[in-house]
Design a protein around this motif. Structure first.
Motif, PDB file in Angstrom:
ATOM      1  N   CYS A  13      36.735  38.035  36.378  1.00 37.70           N
ATOM      2  CA  CYS A  13      37.140  38.705  37.617  1.00 37.70           C
ATOM      3  C   CYS A  13      38.645  38.985  37.633  1.00 37.70           C
ATOM      4  O   CYS A  13      39.072  40.072  38.026  1.00 37.70           O
ATOM      5  CB  CYS A  13      36.748  37.862  38.818  1.00 37.70           C
ATOM      6  SG  CYS A  13      34.978  37.841  39.127  1.00 37.70           S
ATOM      7  N   GLU A  14      39.436  38.019  37.212  1.00 35.66           N
ATOM      8  CA  GLU A  14      40.889  38.215  37.179  1.00 35.66           C
ATOM      9  C   GLU A  14      41.272  39.309  36.191  1.00 35.66           C
ATOM     10  O   GLU A  14      42.163  40.123  36.469  1.00 35.66           O
ATOM     11  CB  GLU A  14      41.588  36.911  36.818  1.00 35.66           C
ATOM     12  CG  GLU A  14      41.543  35.878  37.923  1.00 35.66           C
ATOM     13  CD  GLU A  14      42.049  34.512  37.489  1.00 35.66           C
ATOM     14  OE1 GLU A  14      42.387  34.321  36.295  1.00 35.66           O
ATOM     15  OE2 GLU A  14      42.109  33.610  38.353  1.00 35.66           O
ATOM     16  N   THR A  15      40.611  39.351  35.054  1.00 32.02           N
ATOM     17  CA  THR A  15      40.893  40.377  34.051  1.00 32.02           C
ATOM     18  C   THR A  15      40.512  41.761  34.548  1.00 32.02           C
ATOM     19  O   THR A  15      41.264  42.729  34.373  1.00 32.02           O
ATOM     20  CB  THR A  15      40.159  40.057  32.733  1.00 32.02           C
ATOM     21  OG1 THR A  15      40.578  38.766  32.285  1.00 32.02           O
ATOM     22  CG2 THR A  15      40.462  41.089  31.666  1.00 32.02           C
ATOM     23  N   VAL A  16      39.367  41.874  35.194  1.00 30.41           N
ATOM     24  CA  VAL A  16      38.934  43.161  35.755  1.00 30.41           C
ATOM     25  C   VAL A  16      39.910  43.614  36.835  1.00 30.41           C
ATOM     26  O   VAL A  16      40.312  44.780  36.884  1.00 30.41           O
ATOM     27  CB  VAL A  16      37.493  43.063  36.298  1.00 30.41           C
ATOM     28  CG1 VAL A  16      37.132  44.284  37.137  1.00 30.41           C
ATOM     29  CG2 VAL A  16      36.508  42.900  35.151  1.00 30.41           C
ATOM     30  N   ALA A  17      40.321  42.702  37.712  1.00 25.17           N
ATOM     31  CA  ALA A  17      41.265  43.044  38.776  1.00 25.17           C
ATOM     32  C   ALA A  17      42.608  43.488  38.193  1.00 25.17           C
ATOM     33  O   ALA A  17      43.199  44.471  38.643  1.00 25.17           O
ATOM     34  CB  ALA A  17      41.454  41.868  39.717  1.00 25.17           C
ATOM     35  N   LEU A  22      46.419  47.920  36.972  1.00 24.42           N
ATOM     36  CA  LEU A  22      47.219  48.680  36.006  1.00 24.42           C
ATOM     37  C   LEU A  22      46.764  50.134  35.927  1.00 24.42           C
ATOM     38  O   LEU A  22      47.579  51.038  35.740  1.00 24.42           O
ATOM     39  CB  LEU A  22      47.148  48.019  34.625  1.00 24.42           C
ATOM     40  CG  LEU A  22      47.870  46.675  34.517  1.00 24.42           C
ATOM     41  CD1 LEU A  22      47.570  46.031  33.167  1.00 24.42           C
ATOM     42  CD2 LEU A  22      49.363  46.843  34.707  1.00 24.42           C
ATOM     43  N   MET A  23      45.464  50.371  36.084  1.00 24.29           N
ATOM     44  CA  MET A  23      44.940  51.742  36.027  1.00 24.29           C
ATOM     45  C   MET A  23      45.445  52.603  37.179  1.00 24.29           C
ATOM     46  O   MET A  23      45.620  53.812  37.017  1.00 24.29           O
ATOM     47  CB  MET A  23      43.411  51.720  36.020  1.00 24.29           C
ATOM     48  CG  MET A  23      42.831  51.227  34.716  1.00 24.29           C
ATOM     49  SD  MET A  23      41.047  51.045  34.764  1.00 24.29           S
ATOM     50  CE  MET A  23      40.545  52.738  34.965  1.00 24.29           C
ATOM     51  N   PRO A  27      52.067  47.511  38.872  1.00 22.37           N
ATOM     52  CA  PRO A  27      52.542  46.732  37.729  1.00 22.37           C
ATOM     53  C   PRO A  27      52.212  45.247  37.839  1.00 22.37           C
ATOM     54  O   PRO A  27      51.947  44.733  38.919  1.00 22.37           O
ATOM     55  CB  PRO A  27      54.045  46.960  37.758  1.00 22.37           C
ATOM     56  CG  PRO A  27      54.353  47.297  39.167  1.00 22.37           C
ATOM     57  CD  PRO A  27      53.145  47.990  39.715  1.00 22.37           C
ATOM     58  N   ASP A  28      52.228  44.580  36.706  1.00 20.00           N
ATOM     59  CA  ASP A  28      51.874  43.167  36.630  1.00 20.00           C
ATOM     60  C   ASP A  28      53.139  42.319  36.639  1.00 20.00           C
ATOM     61  O   ASP A  28      53.755  42.072  35.604  1.00 20.00           O
ATOM     62  CB  ASP A  28      51.054  42.925  35.369  1.00 20.00           C
ATOM     63  CG  ASP A  28      50.454  41.536  35.330  1.00 20.00           C
ATOM     64  OD1 ASP A  28      50.330  40.908  36.389  1.00 20.00           O
ATOM     65  OD2 ASP A  28      50.105  41.083  34.229  1.00 20.00           O
TER      66      ASP A  28
END
Length: 71
Positions: A13-17, A22-23, A27-28
């Motif tokens: 879930c964290e990776t998808v979010a 980013l899409m 920014p992260d």
């Protein structure tokens, strides 16, 4: 077993979010902070607001007196 599945589901879930943010151009900040502290220790780290503004200006060229958009 349940803890492993819960941890794995949380990671997915964290990776998808993160990917979705980013899409759409968000920014992260935590990755930026980790990079600055690891690669550039002792140098200042921008606040989230400064970082967000900097990334918006880089993406949309707002700071250069024109708006070029993303495409």
């Amino acid at each position: 077993m349940t803890e492993t599945l819960t941890a794995r589901a949380r990671f997915v879930c964290e990776t998808v979010a993160k990917t979705a943010r980013l899409m759409v151009g968000v920014p992260d900040y935590p990755t930026y902070v980790d990079h600055r502290r690891t690669v550039h220790p002792g140098q200042p780290v921008m606040t989230y607001e400064e970082f967000f503004r900097d990334r918006q200006q880089a993406r949309y060229a707002v700071g250069k007196g024109r708006f070029r958009g993303c495409c």
